[in-house]
Motif scaffolding. Structure first.
Motif, mmCIF file in Angstrom:
data_model
loop_
_atom_site.group_PDB
_atom_site.id
_atom_site.type_symbol
_atom_site.label_atom_id
_atom_site.label_comp_id
_atom_site.label_asym_id
_atom_site.label_seq_id
_atom_site.Cartn_x
_atom_site.Cartn_y
_atom_site.Cartn_z
ATOM 1 N N ALA A 221 24.906 21.673 -23.121
ATOM 2 C CA ALA A 221 25.292 21.786 -24.545
ATOM 3 C C ALA A 221 26.076 22.692 -25.034
ATOM 4 C CB ALA A 221 23.872 22.220 -25.080
ATOM 5 N N LEU A 222 26.254 23.928 -24.206
ATOM 6 C CA LEU A 222 27.474 24.900 -24.419
ATOM 7 C C LEU A 222 28.576 24.232 -24.093
ATOM 8 C CD1 LEU A 222 25.901 28.121 -23.133
ATOM 9 C CD2 LEU A 222 26.168 27.470 -25.740
ATOM 10 N N ASP A 223 28.751 23.576 -23.036
ATOM 11 C CA ASP A 223 29.993 23.249 -22.628
ATOM 12 C C ASP A 223 30.282 21.874 -23.280
ATOM 13 O OD1 ASP A 223 29.906 24.841 -20.455
ATOM 14 O OD2 ASP A 223 29.425 23.234 -18.842
ATOM 15 N N HIS A 224 29.499 21.212 -23.810
ATOM 16 C CA HIS A 224 29.932 20.103 -24.768
ATOM 17 C C HIS A 224 30.248 20.392 -26.280
ATOM 18 C CE1 HIS A 224 29.096 16.051 -26.882
ATOM 19 N NE2 HIS A 224 29.624 15.497 -26.129
ATOM 20 N N GLY A 243 15.888 17.665 -20.257
ATOM 21 C CA GLY A 243 16.865 16.627 -20.318
ATOM 22 C C GLY A 243 17.755 16.679 -21.356
ATOM 23 N N SER A 244 17.246 17.712 -22.426
ATOM 24 C CA SER A 244 18.230 18.043 -23.421
ATOM 25 C C SER A 244 17.708 18.959 -24.358
ATOM 26 C CB SER A 244 18.186 16.748 -24.520
ATOM 27 O OG SER A 244 16.936 16.761 -24.936
ATOM 28 N N VAL A 245 18.509 19.725 -25.047
ATOM 29 C CA VAL A 245 18.170 21.025 -25.889
ATOM 30 C C VAL A 245 17.664 20.595 -27.268
ATOM 31 C CG1 VAL A 245 19.186 23.067 -27.243
ATOM 32 C CG2 VAL A 245 20.061 22.593 -24.950
ATOM 33 N N LEU A 246 16.337 21.069 -27.581
ATOM 34 C CA LEU A 246 15.842 20.828 -28.912
ATOM 35 C C LEU A 246 16.909 20.884 -30.043
ATOM 36 C CD1 LEU A 246 12.437 22.307 -28.367
ATOM 37 C CD2 LEU A 246 12.864 19.753 -28.468
ATOM 38 N N TRP A 250 18.918 24.644 -31.138
ATOM 39 C CA TRP A 250 20.324 24.595 -30.673
ATOM 40 C C TRP A 250 21.282 25.734 -31.434
ATOM 41 C CZ3 TRP A 250 24.038 24.836 -27.609
ATOM 42 C CH2 TRP A 250 25.462 24.488 -27.863
ATOM 43 N N PRO A 251 21.104 25.769 -32.849
ATOM 44 C CA PRO A 251 21.880 26.611 -33.451
ATOM 45 C C PRO A 251 21.350 27.895 -33.374
ATOM 46 C CG PRO A 251 20.572 25.450 -35.248
ATOM 47 C CD PRO A 251 20.419 24.613 -33.915
ATOM 48 N N ILE A 252 20.127 28.248 -33.125
ATOM 49 C CA ILE A 252 19.486 29.546 -33.025
ATOM 50 C C ILE A 252 19.938 30.133 -31.433
ATOM 51 C CG2 ILE A 252 17.497 30.699 -32.598
ATOM 52 C CD1 ILE A 252 15.931 28.902 -34.245
ATOM 53 N N GLY A 259 25.277 33.020 -23.240
ATOM 54 C CA GLY A 259 25.691 32.011 -22.327
ATOM 55 C C GLY A 259 24.709 31.567 -21.303
ATOM 56 N N SER A 260 24.832 30.759 -20.407
ATOM 57 C CA SER A 260 23.784 30.235 -19.414
ATOM 58 C C SER A 260 24.470 30.316 -17.970
ATOM 59 C CB SER A 260 23.474 28.836 -19.748
ATOM 60 O OG SER A 260 22.363 28.485 -18.852
ATOM 61 N N ILE A 261 23.450 31.053 -17.304
ATOM 62 C CA ILE A 261 23.892 31.230 -15.792
ATOM 63 C C ILE A 261 22.910 30.217 -15.090
ATOM 64 C CG2 ILE A 261 23.938 32.876 -13.688
ATOM 65 C CD1 ILE A 261 23.639 35.054 -15.962
ATOM 66 N N VAL A 262 23.663 29.348 -14.428
ATOM 67 C CA VAL A 262 23.012 28.299 -13.773
ATOM 68 C C VAL A 262 22.915 28.491 -12.032
ATOM 69 C CG1 VAL A 262 23.017 25.524 -13.220
ATOM 70 C CG2 VAL A 262 23.687 26.464 -15.341
ATOM 71 N N CYS A 263 21.738 28.284 -11.598
ATOM 72 C CA CYS A 263 21.365 28.609 -10.097
ATOM 73 C C CYS A 263 20.942 27.330 -9.542
ATOM 74 C CB CYS A 263 20.390 29.583 -10.017
ATOM 75 S SG CYS A 263 20.763 31.224 -10.853
ATOM 76 N N ASN A 264 21.274 26.941 -8.212
ATOM 77 C CA ASN A 264 20.564 25.871 -7.550
ATOM 78 C C ASN A 264 19.384 26.432 -6.780
ATOM 79 O OD1 ASN A 264 21.113 27.072 -4.915
ATOM 80 N ND2 ASN A 264 23.156 26.671 -4.965
ATOM 81 N N LEU A 265 18.625 25.209 -6.447
ATOM 82 C CA LEU A 265 17.245 25.419 -5.967
ATOM 83 C C LEU A 265 17.262 26.461 -4.731
ATOM 84 C CD1 LEU A 265 15.928 21.903 -6.404
ATOM 85 C CD2 LEU A 265 15.292 23.722 -7.719
ATOM 86 N N GLU A 266 18.196 26.364 -4.003
ATOM 87 C CA GLU A 266 18.250 27.209 -2.830
ATOM 88 C C GLU A 266 18.359 28.747 -3.444
ATOM 89 O OE1 GLU A 266 20.275 24.571 -3.246
ATOM 90 O OE2 GLU A 266 19.504 23.169 -1.578
#
Length: 334
Positions: A221-224, A243-246, A250-252, A259-266
């Motif tokens: 959502a941030l990227d889009h 699957g989506s931000v409520l 979103w505005p809150i 921001g968001s830090i994305v990690c992989n499963l490993e």
């Protein structure tokens, strides 16, 4: 009101306050300096093994004062909020129903029944469960022969978020010099709650969401620039991801989070293993993700010197834990 929520929670012996604990793992730069100090906020050690008791307590105590819980209460949850609502329902002597998605871990379902054996548990497909989160309604409720009662939304209720925000108060009281807080992002109630407290207490402190790549809806959502639908894949990290931000959140979230830090499963599995080895605690995937995110950016300078990771829960399936300690990434039970 966060302070009022803190007063309610402090009067509940079921909800414990744990001090910040350093991560027992030294990070050293090439010049032999420590780039960041990582502290852990142990919400996994609460009586229900997650932070969710805070929001459930604040919401239900307010509704009790209004006389709104006499018919019982219900929530939709992957497990942790269900446990929180079930625990408070037992204490307040009202009936409780929880609606869980079909991939909810058995360990969390067992915990709910252990906390409150009278809880009615309804399992439904993920898509139908997510529809409850989006609409605040269960279209199949009338099919059941009991009154569900008052709905406790696990994310969108301001009273739930205020209860979660009390974690931010405690972090600031224990570590006024905190630069960054990293919080798992599921629906956004925990991260935005903590961020609202930090904004009031120390506006320069950054609060980051952390997500797993199999369901990083907030980062998308941030990227889009607005919420979009992504391909959510269930994993052993069951407490976060969607699957989506409520739309309501979103505005809150956009305003409060840095921001968001994305990690992989490993990376998440490795962080969980590290927490067992170095701090002797068990975190579920969501809590492990916060530590994985801190380690991922520790040497970049982005996080500042003092970082707090919220270990949001400890409800990890035993066979998942065994696989992680063997150096494997668990496959989800579908």
């Amino acid at each position: 009101d966060i302070q009022a929520a803190s007063n309610r929670i402090n009067n509940q012996p079921l909800i414990l306050r744990f001090p910040l604990v350093p991560l027992n793992f030294s990070l050293v730069n090439d010049n032999n300096t420590t780039p960041v100090r990582i502290y852990l906020k142990y919400e996994n050690l609460q009586s229900i093994n997650s932070f969710k008791l805070r929001g459930a307590c604040n919401f239900l105590m307010i509704q009790k004062e209004k006389g709104q819980i006499n018919r019982g209460v219900w929530t939709a949850s992957t497990g942790n909020m269900a446990a929180g609502v079930a625990c408070m329902a037992k204490q307040l002597n009202v009936s409780c129903t929880v609606v869980v998605p079909d991939h909810a871990p058995n360990s969390k379902i067992d915990a709910i029944k252990r906390i409150n054996p009278d809880t009615k548990i309804v399992r439904i497909p993920w898509a139908k469960w997510w529809r409850i989160i989006e609409t605040h309604q269960f279209e199949d409720e009338k099919q059941y022969d009991w009154d569900f009662g008052l709905f406790v939304h696990p994310v969108c209720s301001p009273h739930v978020r205020a209860g979660n925000a009390t974690i931010g108060l405690e972090i600031f009281e224990d570590l006024p010099e905190v630069d960054t807080v990293i919080v798992p992002y599921g629906g956004g109630a925990l991260s935005t709650g903590i961020a609202s407290a930090m904004k009031a207490l120390k506006p320069e402190c950054k609060v980051y969401a952390c997500e797993v790549e199999s369901g990083a809806a907030f980062k998308a959502a941030l990227d889009h620039g607005s919420p979009i639908t992504i391909d959510y894949k269930p994993s052993f990290v069951d407490g976060i991801g969607s699957g989506s931000v409520l739309t309501e959140m979103w505005p809150i979230a956009k305003q409060l989070l840095s921001g968001s830090i994305v990690c992989n499963l490993e990376e998440v599995a490795s962080a969980i293993k590290l927490l067992v080895e170095k701090n002797k605690i068990i975190a579920e995937g969501a809590g492990g993700c916060a530590v994985a995110a801190a380690l991922k950016l520790a040497s970049t300078g982005v996080l500042g010197k003092n970082v707090v990771c919220v270990i949001s829960g400890g409800g990890l399936e035993l066979d998942y834990l065994i696989q992680i300690l063997e150096g494997k990434v668990p496959k989800p039970k579908l």
